[in-house]
Design an enzyme around this catalytic site. Structure first.
Site, PDB file in Angstrom:
ATOM      1  N   ARG A  44      40.984  33.250  45.585  1.00 42.27           N
ATOM      2  CA  ARG A  44      41.384  32.807  46.922  1.00 42.27           C
ATOM      3  C   ARG A  44      40.852  31.401  47.175  1.00 42.27           C
ATOM      4  NH1 ARG A  44      37.081  31.210  47.698  1.00 42.27           N
ATOM      5  NH2 ARG A  44      35.218  32.089  48.652  1.00 42.27           N
ATOM      6  N   ARG A  57      26.661  25.664  58.725  1.00 39.88           N
ATOM      7  CA  ARG A  57      25.448  26.431  58.402  1.00 39.88           C
ATOM      8  C   ARG A  57      24.565  25.674  57.410  1.00 39.88           C
ATOM      9  NH1 ARG A  57      28.075  30.992  57.000  1.00 39.88           N
ATOM     10  NH2 ARG A  57      27.495  30.949  54.825  1.00 39.88           N
ATOM     11  N   ARG A  76      37.583  35.649  40.879  1.00 39.49           N
ATOM     12  CA  ARG A  76      36.709  36.779  40.567  1.00 39.49           C
ATOM     13  C   ARG A  76      37.269  37.606  39.413  1.00 39.49           C
ATOM     14  NH1 ARG A  76      35.788  39.779  45.773  1.00 39.49           N
ATOM     15  NH2 ARG A  76      34.409  38.020  46.153  1.00 39.49           N
ATOM     16  N   GLU A 138      34.230  28.398  41.903  1.00 33.17           N
ATOM     17  CA  GLU A 138      33.178  29.396  41.684  1.00 33.17           C
ATOM     18  C   GLU A 138      33.800  30.654  41.075  1.00 33.17           C
ATOM     19  OE1 GLU A 138      29.592  30.701  44.401  1.00 33.17           O
ATOM     20  OE2 GLU A 138      31.259  32.088  44.656  1.00 33.17           O
ATOM     21  N   GLU A 153      29.399  45.401  51.695  1.00 33.02           N
ATOM     22  CA  GLU A 153      28.343  44.627  52.349  1.00 33.02           C
ATOM     23  C   GLU A 153      28.921  43.406  53.055  1.00 33.02           C
ATOM     24  OE1 GLU A 153      24.728  41.849  52.313  1.00 33.02           O
ATOM     25  OE2 GLU A 153      26.757  41.537  51.586  1.00 33.02           O
ATOM     26  N   HIS A 154      29.944  42.811  52.418  1.00 34.90           N
ATOM     27  CA  HIS A 154      30.602  41.633  52.992  1.00 34.90           C
ATOM     28  C   HIS A 154      31.253  41.992  54.337  1.00 34.90           C
ATOM     29  CE1 HIS A 154      33.625  38.363  53.246  1.00 34.90           C
ATOM     30  NE2 HIS A 154      32.681  37.661  52.663  1.00 34.90           N
TER      31      HIS A 154
HETATM   32  P1  0O2 Z   1      32.903  34.489  51.081  1.00 34.25           P
HETATM   33  O1  0O2 Z   1      33.246  35.032  52.413  1.00 34.25           O
HETATM   34  O2  0O2 Z   1      32.615  35.536  50.057  1.00 34.25           O
HETATM   35  O3  0O2 Z   1      33.855  33.460  50.625  1.00 34.25           O
HETATM   36  P2  0O2 Z   1      25.075  31.162  50.071  1.00 34.25           P
HETATM   37  O4  0O2 Z   1      26.418  31.254  50.734  1.00 34.25           O
HETATM   38  O5  0O2 Z   1      24.219  30.080  50.555  1.00 34.25           O
HETATM   39  O6  0O2 Z   1      24.417  32.521  50.012  1.00 34.25           O
HETATM   40  P3  0O2 Z   1      25.585  29.649  47.673  1.00 34.25           P
HETATM   41  O7  0O2 Z   1      24.287  29.011  47.381  1.00 34.25           O
HETATM   42  O8  0O2 Z   1      26.678  28.791  48.206  1.00 34.25           O
HETATM   43  O9  0O2 Z   1      25.361  30.883  48.596  1.00 34.25           O
HETATM   44  O10 0O2 Z   1      26.123  30.301  46.382  1.00 34.25           O
HETATM   45  P4  0O2 Z   1      26.024  31.750  45.788  1.00 34.25           P
HETATM   46  O11 0O2 Z   1      25.032  32.598  46.488  1.00 34.25           O
HETATM   47  O12 0O2 Z   1      25.853  31.580  44.319  1.00 34.25           O
HETATM   48  O13 0O2 Z   1      27.469  32.293  46.025  1.00 34.25           O
HETATM   49  C1  0O2 Z   1      28.061  32.394  47.260  1.00 34.25           C
HETATM   50  C2  0O2 Z   1      29.089  33.509  47.247  1.00 34.25           C
HETATM   51  O14 0O2 Z   1      28.596  34.614  46.481  1.00 34.25           O
HETATM   52  C3  0O2 Z   1      29.303  34.066  48.624  1.00 34.25           C
HETATM   53  O15 0O2 Z   1      30.270  33.357  49.285  1.00 34.25           O
HETATM   54  C4  0O2 Z   1      29.735  35.485  48.338  1.00 34.25           C
HETATM   55  O16 0O2 Z   1      31.087  35.532  47.936  1.00 34.25           O
HETATM   56  C5  0O2 Z   1      28.851  35.823  47.171  1.00 34.25           C
HETATM   57  N1  0O2 Z   1      27.577  36.356  47.657  1.00 34.25           N
HETATM   58  C6  0O2 Z   1      26.372  35.773  47.529  1.00 34.25           C
HETATM   59  N2  0O2 Z   1      25.406  36.544  48.080  1.00 34.25           N
HETATM   60  C7  0O2 Z   1      26.012  37.641  48.560  1.00 34.25           C
HETATM   61  C8  0O2 Z   1      25.526  38.824  49.227  1.00 34.25           C
HETATM   62  O17 0O2 Z   1      24.343  39.022  49.496  1.00 34.25           O
HETATM   63  N3  0O2 Z   1      26.480  39.744  49.558  1.00 34.25           N
HETATM   64  C9  0O2 Z   1      27.797  39.583  49.272  1.00 34.25           C
HETATM   65  N4  0O2 Z   1      28.637  40.545  49.642  1.00 34.25           N
HETATM   66  N5  0O2 Z   1      28.274  38.474  48.659  1.00 34.25           N
HETATM   67  C10 0O2 Z   1      27.399  37.527  48.305  1.00 34.25           C
HETATM   68  P5  0O2 Z   1      30.280  33.252  50.892  1.00 34.25           P
HETATM   69  O18 0O2 Z   1      30.269  31.839  51.268  1.00 34.25           O
HETATM   70  O19 0O2 Z   1      29.270  34.157  51.463  1.00 34.25           O
HETATM   71  O20 0O2 Z   1      31.632  33.646  51.400  1.00 34.25           O
HETATM   72  P1  0O2 Z   2      39.824  40.209  52.542  1.00 34.12           P
HETATM   73  O1  0O2 Z   2      39.689  41.644  52.184  1.00 34.12           O
HETATM   74  O2  0O2 Z   2      39.790  39.974  54.008  1.00 34.12           O
HETATM   75  O3  0O2 Z   2      38.837  39.347  51.815  1.00 34.12           O
HETATM   76  P2  0O2 Z   2      48.186  37.785  43.497  1.00 34.12           P
HETATM   77  O4  0O2 Z   2      49.445  37.999  44.258  1.00 34.12           O
HETATM   78  O5  0O2 Z   2      47.541  39.070  43.022  1.00 34.12           O
HETATM   79  O6  0O2 Z   2      48.273  36.740  42.456  1.00 34.12           O
HETATM   80  P3  0O2 Z   2      46.826  37.407  46.014  1.00 34.12           P
HETATM   81  O7  0O2 Z   2      47.562  38.558  46.599  1.00 34.12           O
HETATM   82  O8  0O2 Z   2      46.942  36.081  46.697  1.00 34.12           O
HETATM   83  O9  0O2 Z   2      47.128  37.172  44.501  1.00 34.12           O
HETATM   84  O10 0O2 Z   2      45.328  37.755  46.071  1.00 34.12           O
HETATM   85  P4  0O2 Z   2      44.299  38.289  44.974  1.00 34.12           P
HETATM   86  O11 0O2 Z   2      44.028  37.202  44.026  1.00 34.12           O
HETATM   87  O12 0O2 Z   2      44.752  39.586  44.390  1.00 34.12           O
HETATM   88  O13 0O2 Z   2      43.038  38.617  45.859  1.00 34.12           O
HETATM   89  C1  0O2 Z   2      42.651  37.916  47.004  1.00 34.12           C
HETATM   90  C2  0O2 Z   2      41.521  38.704  47.658  1.00 34.12           C
HETATM   91  O14 0O2 Z   2      40.412  38.749  46.768  1.00 34.12           O
HETATM   92  C3  0O2 Z   2      41.023  38.057  48.898  1.00 34.12           C
HETATM   93  O15 0O2 Z   2      41.077  39.039  49.860  1.00 34.12           O
HETATM   94  C4  0O2 Z   2      39.570  37.695  48.678  1.00 34.12           C
HETATM   95  O16 0O2 Z   2      38.723  38.324  49.592  1.00 34.12           O
HETATM   96  C5  0O2 Z   2      39.209  38.276  47.381  1.00 34.12           C
HETATM   97  N1  0O2 Z   2      38.608  37.327  46.428  1.00 34.12           N
HETATM   98  C6  0O2 Z   2      39.082  37.130  45.200  1.00 34.12           C
HETATM   99  N2  0O2 Z   2      38.340  36.281  44.509  1.00 34.12           N
HETATM  100  C7  0O2 Z   2      37.365  35.895  45.303  1.00 34.12           C
HETATM  101  C8  0O2 Z   2      36.281  35.011  45.103  1.00 34.12           C
HETATM  102  O17 0O2 Z   2      36.043  34.425  44.072  1.00 34.12           O
HETATM  103  N3  0O2 Z   2      35.469  34.849  46.142  1.00 34.12           N
HETATM  104  C9  0O2 Z   2      35.663  35.494  47.289  1.00 34.12           C
HETATM  105  N4  0O2 Z   2      34.810  35.264  48.256  1.00 34.12           N
HETATM  106  N5  0O2 Z   2      36.686  36.351  47.513  1.00 34.12           N
HETATM  107  C10 0O2 Z   2      37.533  36.552  46.516  1.00 34.12           C
HETATM  108  P5  0O2 Z   2      41.918  38.829  51.172  1.00 34.12           P
HETATM  109  O18 0O2 Z   2      43.321  39.203  50.872  1.00 34.12           O
HETATM  110  O19 0O2 Z   2      41.715  37.454  51.686  1.00 34.12           O
HETATM  111  O20 0O2 Z   2      41.318  39.867  52.144  1.00 34.12           O
END
Ligand code: 0O2
Ligand code: 0O2
Length: 212
Positions: A44, A57, A76, A138, A153-154
């Protein structure tokens, strides 16, 4: 809005290309009837509101997002077994179509929240009409059990705006331990599971050929 679109276009391109490439690896394993270390691939581009929140932040000026916000593009890879993560990491390290900037091992060093995952920061070249542009991506590599925990957890983090109540935090830590044990148990019976999966995939391949 137009500026955001311009900024995010190469990020979308990078995520889309990497999804195709990584899903291609899965397909190659499947076609060769080997156990695939990749169960599924998602990706995404971070929504604009989340980009702004995270930049605020972390005190990142909006003009420095490209260098300082490392997960605008996120991909991912989810695996069945912990051992598959190492296989995937090796496959990624061998590739020539991008550079690895950094690796973060939150499996051997889990986060205080209980989060486990292996992160690789990539510098991925995207071909734009103005020339090549390198994009930070990432890559998160984790098992299905780790992914289940992180997804739940997210959602709770979102519900409580980052301030999860202590009793729920404690439950989540216990759930993280349980996910760890689940990964360990599955690793022990990995050979059995892989053998069963091989038989099933050979059968499916056979009936696919018969239908042609
Ligand atoms: P989202 O909504 O997933 O996109 P920081 O955000 O400061 O903790 P940093 O240093 O930018 O982290 O990098 P890090 O920790 O290597 O990776 C950040 C991403 O890893 C997060 O993105 C999450 O997707 C995942 N992640 C890291 N720690 C946790 C955690 O404790 N719980 C969960 N569920 N996911 C985690 P974001 O920005 O949170 O956003
Ligand atoms: P939510 O649950 O609110 O987060 P495709 O048609 O399969 O090629 P599509 O449908 O665009 O692709 O999406 P894909 O690749 O299957 O999955 C997207 C969902 O995976 C998103 O959820 C993201 O939350 C989550 N996701 C995938 N990779 C990452 C990553 O590296 N970091 C983070 N933070 N999230 C990831 P939604 O749909 O936005 O809903």
């Amino acid at each position: 809005m137009r500026k955001w679109e311009m900024l995010l276009t190469p990020y979308k391109q990078a995520v889309d290309e990497l999804k195709v490439k990584l899903r291609g690896i899965r397909e190659q394993y499947q076609k060769s009837s080997q156990h695939t270390p990749i169960e599924f691939v998602t990706g995404r581009v971070k929504p604009i509101s989340s980009i702004i929140d995270k930049a605020n932040r972390k005190n990142i000026p909006l003009g420095e997002l490209e260098e300082k916000l490392q997960d605008i593009a996120g991909v991912r890879i989810v695996t069945q077994f912990v051992e598959d993560i190492e296989t995937v990491v090796e496959l990624i390290r061998k590739r020539k179509d991008f550079e690895i900037v950094e690796e973060r091992d939150y499996i051997d060093h889990k986060k205080p929240s209980g989060y486990r995952s292996y992160h690789m920061l990539l510098n991925y070249p995207v071909q734009m009409i103005t020339g090549e542009k390198k994009i930070l991506v990432e890559l998160q590599i984790r098992t299905m059990a780790m992914n289940f925990w992180a997804t739940i957890e997210h959602s709770l983090r979102y519900k409580y705006s980052g301030e999860i109540p202590e009793n729920i935090k404690m439950r989540l830590q216990r759930a993280s331990e349980a996910a760890f044990l689940l990964d360990e148990e599955m690793s022990i019976i990995r050979d059995e599971v892989r053998e069963a999966q091989k038989i099933i995939s050979e059968k499916q391949e056979q009936s696919r050929k018969e239908q042609l």
